[in-house]
Design an enzyme around this catalytic site. Structure first.
Site, PDB file in Angstrom:
ATOM      1  N   GLU A  11      35.859  28.217 106.239  1.00 15.30           N
ATOM      2  CA  GLU A  11      36.581  28.340 104.959  1.00 15.30           C
ATOM      3  C   GLU A  11      36.434  27.067 104.130  1.00 15.30           C
ATOM      4  O   GLU A  11      37.417  26.385 103.810  1.00 15.30           O
ATOM      5  CB  GLU A  11      38.049  28.659 105.217  1.00 15.30           C
ATOM      6  CG  GLU A  11      38.241  30.026 105.859  1.00 15.30           C
ATOM      7  CD  GLU A  11      39.712  30.459 105.953  1.00 15.30           C
ATOM      8  OE1 GLU A  11      40.589  29.599 105.972  1.00 15.30           O
ATOM      9  OE2 GLU A  11      39.953  31.681 106.007  1.00 15.30           O
ATOM     10  N   GLU A  67      36.242  36.835 110.236  1.00 19.61           N
ATOM     11  CA  GLU A  67      37.707  36.868 110.407  1.00 19.61           C
ATOM     12  C   GLU A  67      38.287  38.016 109.619  1.00 19.61           C
ATOM     13  O   GLU A  67      37.951  38.205 108.438  1.00 19.61           O
ATOM     14  CB  GLU A  67      38.366  35.577 109.898  1.00 19.61           C
ATOM     15  CG  GLU A  67      38.231  34.385 110.789  1.00 19.61           C
ATOM     16  CD  GLU A  67      39.031  33.185 110.288  1.00 19.61           C
ATOM     17  OE1 GLU A  67      40.118  33.376 109.717  1.00 19.61           O
ATOM     18  OE2 GLU A  67      38.546  32.069 110.477  1.00 19.61           O
TER      19      GLU A  67
HETATM   20  C1  BGP Z   1      42.166  31.470 108.250  1.00 17.13           C
HETATM   21  C2  BGP Z   1      41.753  30.442 109.243  1.00 17.13           C
HETATM   22  C3  BGP Z   1      42.107  30.715 110.649  1.00 17.13           C
HETATM   23  C4  BGP Z   1      43.280  31.624 110.885  1.00 17.13           C
HETATM   24  C5  BGP Z   1      43.488  32.702 109.845  1.00 17.13           C
HETATM   25  C6  BGP Z   1      44.834  33.380 109.894  1.00 17.13           C
HETATM   26  O1  BGP Z   1      42.522  30.834 107.076  1.00 17.13           O
HETATM   27  O2  BGP Z   1      40.361  30.239 109.211  1.00 17.13           O
HETATM   28  O3  BGP Z   1      42.114  29.503 111.326  1.00 17.13           O
HETATM   29  O4  BGP Z   1      44.386  30.976 111.320  1.00 17.13           O
HETATM   30  O5  BGP Z   1      43.299  32.238 108.550  1.00 17.13           O
HETATM   31  O6  BGP Z   1      45.800  32.599 109.257  1.00 17.13           O
HETATM   32  P1  BGP Z   1      47.179  32.241 109.898  1.00 17.13           P
HETATM   33  O7  BGP Z   1      46.891  31.649 111.214  1.00 17.13           O
HETATM   34  O8  BGP Z   1      47.793  31.272 108.965  1.00 17.13           O
HETATM   35  O9  BGP Z   1      47.938  33.496 109.968  1.00 17.13           O
END
Ligand code: BGP
Length: 474
Positions: free
Chosen positions: A179, A371
């Site tokens: 990201e 993701e």
């Molecule tokens: C993205 C990241 C991850 C992950 C995901 C879910 O931004 O790359 O590391 O955590 O989001 O977000 P969260 O964990 O805040 O629910």
């Protein structure tokens, strides 16, 4: 059959959200280790509250993660049981170079990942490796200011040279920065940036981003030189920005916000800064001091594929009175056509198809969804079993939209790795209560619990999805 036989099904995690063992085998301290839970978390992630070492009054969930450093063999075996074709994970930079600026790597750290990759291959699982998933050695922040400093490019080159050399033949798919656009939103978490009183934040963020873009291009070059089989990708926190109405002012604002994110991928996929970005830099007084050598490096080393995280679309309005809500670190106007998750993130499966199409139209390069998932509260029964129909339904709808993008629109898609196949620490909140997994981990937000793993209902569901190559989503 809509998806190719080679389609890479799997799941994705990040070192700092699951490994724990933050001091084991010579590992150094990183920014991600000192992001606490509680009310200071956001200020630390934003780089507005300086926290470069842990103190006794805060709790730091990444330090222990979910104990995967010790448990990875069992966890990978569970992934294999679901039929994973690939597993996306990240390297903790501080396991390889504890301070970040050493000449010689830490053998114990290299051996840990070597064992882990071998374990994956034993199960026929292809590792997809993120080189930097938010982590930056604290020593590099303290001594050089993190990615503010051009020297970081050299340290990163050193890191990737070691990784590509040591893991040649074990790893083929690499992602340079998770990201990368997150640097604009959560600069300490994304790039170890801390701001001093009176500093020009925008200048610093874009300068640091430029260093990451250079580092990414160098990594692509070095990866291809060391092994022409290597495939290198960039990674965008994606999600189209919709205009709230057809008022051209809303449409223009949506386009502008999309470009704020696309700019990174424009550089990594096309090899140069787009004209709208150059104009914006001029207007904002941002100086990148781009040299001809840098221009050449960017131009000659574009990525092989584009990877994305997708949790939801976003929505914007030119009306300053329109209320916004927090999404995945991006503010958005509430879209009246969409539901939200328990953490207030919009749920928009068709938005995934829209986003994939928009990216494929723009770049014409293969895309990898690395993701996507739903963070939710799970309540296990007395046997530890969770009936997570809400998760199945979220994933089912998104996979259907993904298949439409491939089958009906012709988007070239390499694979899909669901975020957090095993419950892990949330990046935004530091909770584990915000669970994503097919596998339940018996652990609480304060780190207590047996850490035992239990299969949820979605475990069997995903197994069936993979076995049918996405044909059976029921
Ligand atoms: C993205 C990241 C991850 C992950 C995901 C879910 O931004 O790359 O590391 O955590 O989001 O977000 P969260 O964990 O805040 O629910």
């Amino acid at each position: 059959m809509s998806l190719p036989e080679t389609f890479l099904w799997g799941g994705a995690t990040a070192a700092n959200q699951c490994e724990g063992a933050y001091q084991a085998d010579g590992r150094g301290l990183a920014n991600v280790d000192v992001i606490p839970t509680g009310e200071d978390r956001m200020q630390v992630m934003l780089g507005r509250m300086k926290m470069l070492e842990p103190d006794a009054t805060h709790f730091y969930p990444a330090m222990n993660g979910i104990g995967m450093y010790e448990n990875y063999r069992e966890d990978i075996a569970l992934f294999a049981e679901m039929g994973f074709k690939c597993y996306r994970l990240s390297i903790a930079w501080t396991r390889i170079f504890p301070n970040g600026d050493e000449q010689e790597p830490n053998e114990a750290g290299l051996r840990f990942y070597e064992n882990l990759f071998e374990e994956c291959h034993k199960h026929g699982i292809e590792p997809i490796v993120t080189i930097t998933h938010f982590d930056c050695p604290i020593h590099l922040i303290q001594t050089y200011g993190g990615w503010k400093n051009p020297k970081m490019v050299e340290f990163y080159k050193n890191l990737v040279t070691v990784l590509f050399t040591r893991f040649k033949g074990l790893v083929k798919y690499w992602i340079t920065f998770n990201e990368i656009n997150m640097i604009l939103h959560l600069p300490f978490m994304g790039a170890g940036l801390v701001f001093e009183e009176g500093e020009n934040e925008l200048q610093i963020k874009y300068m640091a981003a430029h260093h990451e873009l250079l580092a990414s291009a160098w990594a692509t070059k070095i990866a291809h030189e060391i092994d022409p089989e290597n495939k290198v990708g960039c990674m965008l926190a994606a999600g189209m920005v919709y205009p709230y109405t057809c008022n051209p002012k809303d449409v223009w604002k949506g386009m502008t916000q999309d470009r704020e994110n696309y700019m990174f991928i424009d550089v990594q996929a096309r090899g140069y800064y787009p004209s709208y970005a150059k104009k914006m830099f001029e207007r904002e007084g941002i100086e990148l001091h781009l040299t001809p050598e840098e221009e050449q490096i960017l131009q000659e080393n574009t990525v092989d594929f584009i990877s994305i995280s997708y949790y939801s679309s976003r929505c914007t309005s030119a009306d300053p009175d329109m209320q916004t809500m927090a999404g995945n670190a991006f503010d958005t106007v509430k879209n009246p056509y969409l539901d939200t998750s328990e953490w207030g993130w919009l749920i928009d499966p068709l938005g995934l198809r829209i986003t994939l199409n928009s990216l494929y139209d723009r770049y014409q390069k293969p895309i990898f969804i690395v993701e996507n998932g739903l963070g939710a509260v799970d309540v296990p029964d007395e046997n530890g079993y969770v009936e997570d129909d809400y998760r199945i339904s979220y994933l089912r709808d998104h996979l259907a939209a993904m298949k439409d993008a491939v089958e009906l629109d012709g988007v070239e898609l390499l694979g899909y790795t669901m975020w957090g196949p095993i419950d892990l620490i949330s990046a935004s909140t530091g909770e584990i209560k915000k669970r994503y997994g097919f596998i339940y981990v018996d652990q609480d937000d304060d780190g207590s619990g047996s850490r035992k793993r239990y299969k949820k209902k979605s475990f069997e569901w995903y197994k069936k999805v993979i076995a049918s190559n996405g044909e059976d989503l029921t």
